[in-house]
Design an enzyme around this catalytic site. Structure first.
Site, short mmCIF file in Angstrom:
data_model
loop_
_atom_site.label_atom_id
_atom_site.label_comp_id
_atom_site.label_asym_id
_atom_site.label_seq_id
_atom_site.Cartn_x
_atom_site.Cartn_y
_atom_site.Cartn_z
N GLU A 186 14.55 56.91 83.06
CA GLU A 186 14.76 57.06 81.62
C GLU A 186 16.14 57.63 81.29
OE1 GLU A 186 11.38 59.29 80.14
OE2 GLU A 186 10.14 57.48 80.05
N GLU A 257 5.77 52.06 82.27
CA GLU A 257 4.92 53.16 81.83
C GLU A 257 4.21 52.80 80.53
OE1 GLU A 257 6.59 57.06 81.57
OE2 GLU A 257 7.56 56.96 83.53
#
Length: 595
Positions: A186, A257
């Site tokens: 991320e 995710e």
């Protein structure tokens, strides 16, 4: 919002065969194109679930993996936890819950694939984002940017893990189960904070990872500008809506995710995400040509010891399809299992058919995949949020809701009998007995070095003029709540000449996210009494609590101290002890309609 899960079908009389992922026993070739990952020449739609090996025990691993497989998963996804494996520089630990090789071999033994997220920064609500704290003490280091010190250690650890996997023949290119790897995590959330050095760093990280020659593709999540050949992936709850898509027509659309619930901080209520909402968004993602979906988490498990990051509770993603203890959570587990079976029953058509989108109403549409005039698969979407009937190919379809629910008969354990409780009072340190001294308030993170959540700050008040009923004002960092880290406490005090003053700072875990993590501080920042500033004077320090050092929360440590009887009025900093027998709950699953 509903997506009709029964609308994935063939119009011809083709026989539908559901097949599980085959056990990998030979060398496999893993590549990709704009449609999906390609394993041994076959395009695949893959369902994956995150199970983190250190958040459960080795004894639990086989059962967790079995339940994941029975739930229709093809892949198990896990992070690699750097600070767990290298707590001291150059000293590695891969035993017990840290036995990554054993975990992956258990996955392989049950015929599933693996996605290995090496990071090595992982966040994951894990202490310090998975980075070992000794990195903090390296002169001139800045984490996660174009910094030579950080890049050296990052590459060294990444290579360590890759070589460990290679030595056990765990990559698909060696006949193992690992089909996908991830570098960084991320980074798009913080890249702008590092300006041009962030851009150069992410290019370096991609090049470094590819140079490790794993023989399988690499992915970067939440990284829209992931350099080729990295696959950019989506994280979130609604990637069928929010994902911008692959940054190259030659890359597949993957979802690393899909949050099945959310992490929980102390004082917050659990985040409840319905099985229907998860399934709807998965189906929508597949309908829009997504080909890989990972549930984060499929089993959240337990943050053992002090591994949780700041303010995060012990149970991790307990509302996942498998709860903290590995028990099936219905209707979530069963609902998703049926979704996986429905999609897999027509995966060939989804992967090889031509997609078209047909409007069926103001908030209804069909995503249709055709291979021939007789063979098609279709997803009927109703985004209106209400039950609706639509016609597709002159056949009416009604979006329905699953009314399954869980009842748990949980026995009540009462601990309100005073005779059952024992107490131990923690000793408060004296300034004269402290060995660590400084003429300033020290940063707690640098001082404690992640050995405890507690740091005592103590000084001796030397002034012949007493201070009576005056306001003590203490400013600290790393306290408060998840949303507000700074904290101010005020109270009235009486100080006389020679009095010992001790203040206990508790961080409630280490930070795990944000740019410039190495610069974050914790502990007391200023101490004032009646306008007088005690910040820059002689302070003594004690790391941790006596009860921690003696481990009085264990059977052996508990016998090292004298426990007293419970009193209605006790001193501050008291440990409490009680013994009880556990009784397992009885779980019932009721369903009034099918998916």
């Amino acid at each position: 919002m509903m997506l009709n899960l029964s609308s994935c079908f063939f119009y011809s009389s083709l026989l539908l065969l559901l097949t599980a992922a085959a056990f990998v026993t030979v060398l496999a070739t893993v590549t990709y194109d704009g449609r999906s990952l390609i394993i041994d020449g076959q395009h695949r739609i893959l369902f994956s679930g995150s199970i983190h090996y250190p958040r459960s025990t080795p004894e639990m691993w086989p059962d967790l993996i079995t339940k994941a497989k029975e739930g229709g998963l093809d892949v198990i996804q896990t992070y690699v936890f750097w600070n767990l494996h290298e707590p001291q520089q150059g000293q590695y630990n891969f035993s017990g819950r840290r036995d990554l090789v054993r975990f992956i071999k258990e996955i392989q033994a049950q015929g599933l694939y693996v996605t290995l997220r090496i990071g090595p920064y992982i966040e994951s609500e894990w202490t310090y984002g998975g980075l070992p704290l000794w990195l903090h003490d390296i002169p001139g280091i800045t984490f996660r940017t174009d910094n030579n010190q950080y890049k050296f250690h990052m590459q060294r650890f990444a290579a360590k893990i890759v070589n460990l996997m290679k030595s056990a023949n765990l990559y698909a290119s060696q006949g193992g189960p690992i089909i996908l790897s991830q570098i960084e995590n991320e980074y798009g959330n913080v890249e702008k904070a590092y300006h041009e050095q962030g851009t150069s760093y992410i290019r370096w990280a991609a090049q470094m990872a590819v140079g490790l020659n794993t023989g399988v593709p690499w992915v970067m999540c939440k990284q829209d500008d992931a350099p080729d050949p990295m696959i950019n992936a989506c994280n979130g709850m609604k990637c069928g809506t929010t994902f911008k898509g692959p940054n190259s027509p030659n890359k597949p659309s993957i979802w690393t995710e899909n949050w099945t619930s959310f992490y929980q901080a102390f004082g917050e209520k659990p985040y409840l995400r319905s099985a229907e909402d998860i399934a709807y968004n998965v189906a929508l993602f597949i309908a829009k040509k997504g080909s890989y979906v990972n549930y984060y988490m499929y089993h959240g498990g337990t943050n053992f010891d002090r591994t949780a990051s700041a303010y995060i509770i012990t149970a991790y993603y307990d509302e996942a399809p498998l709860d903290e203890y590995g028990l099936v959570r219905q209707p979530k587990w069963g609902h998703l299992k049926e979704l996986h079976a429905a999609i897999k029953s027509c995966s060939d058509t989804l992967l090889n058919g031509t997609q078209s989108i047909i409007t069926l109403g103001s908030q209804q549409q069909a995503y249709v995949f055709r291979r021939s005039s007789k063979e098609c698969a279709a997803f009927l979407e109703n985004s209106g949020g209400k039950e609706s009937t639509v016609k597709f190919q002159n056949i009416p379809y009604v979006s329905t809701q699953n009314n399954a629910r869980v009842r748990a008969m949980i026995p009540q354990l009462k601990f309100n009998t005073a005779e059952r409780w024992k107490v131990y009072t923690e000793a408060i340190p004296n300034f004269d007995d402290t060995k660590l001294r400084a003429n300033k308030l020290l940063d707690q993170i640098s001082t404690v070095k992640d050995t405890s959540d507690y740091l005592w700050y103590t000084f001796r008040f030397n002034d012949k003029a007493p201070i009576v009923q005056s306001l003590l004002r203490v400013l600290s960092s790393g306290h408060g709540t998840l949303d507000s880290r700074s904290f101010v406490t005020e109270c009235k005090v009486n100080l006389t000449n020679g009095m010992n003053v001790s203040l206990l700072s508790a961080t409630v875990g280490m930070p795990a996210s944000g740019a410039y993590l190495e610069s974050k501080v914790a502990g007391l920042r200023s101490v004032k009494v009646q306008g007088r500033d005690f910040t820059n004077q002689a302070w003594g320090y004690q790391v941790g609590l006596q009860g921690e050092k003696l481990q009085i929360y264990t059977d052996i440590g508990s016998s090292k101290v004298q426990w007293g009887n419970f009193q209605s009025s006790v001193k501050p900093l008291t440990w409490y002890q009680v013994s009880y027998t556990t009784i397992p709950p009885k779980i019932y699953w009721e369903s009034t309609s099918s998916i």
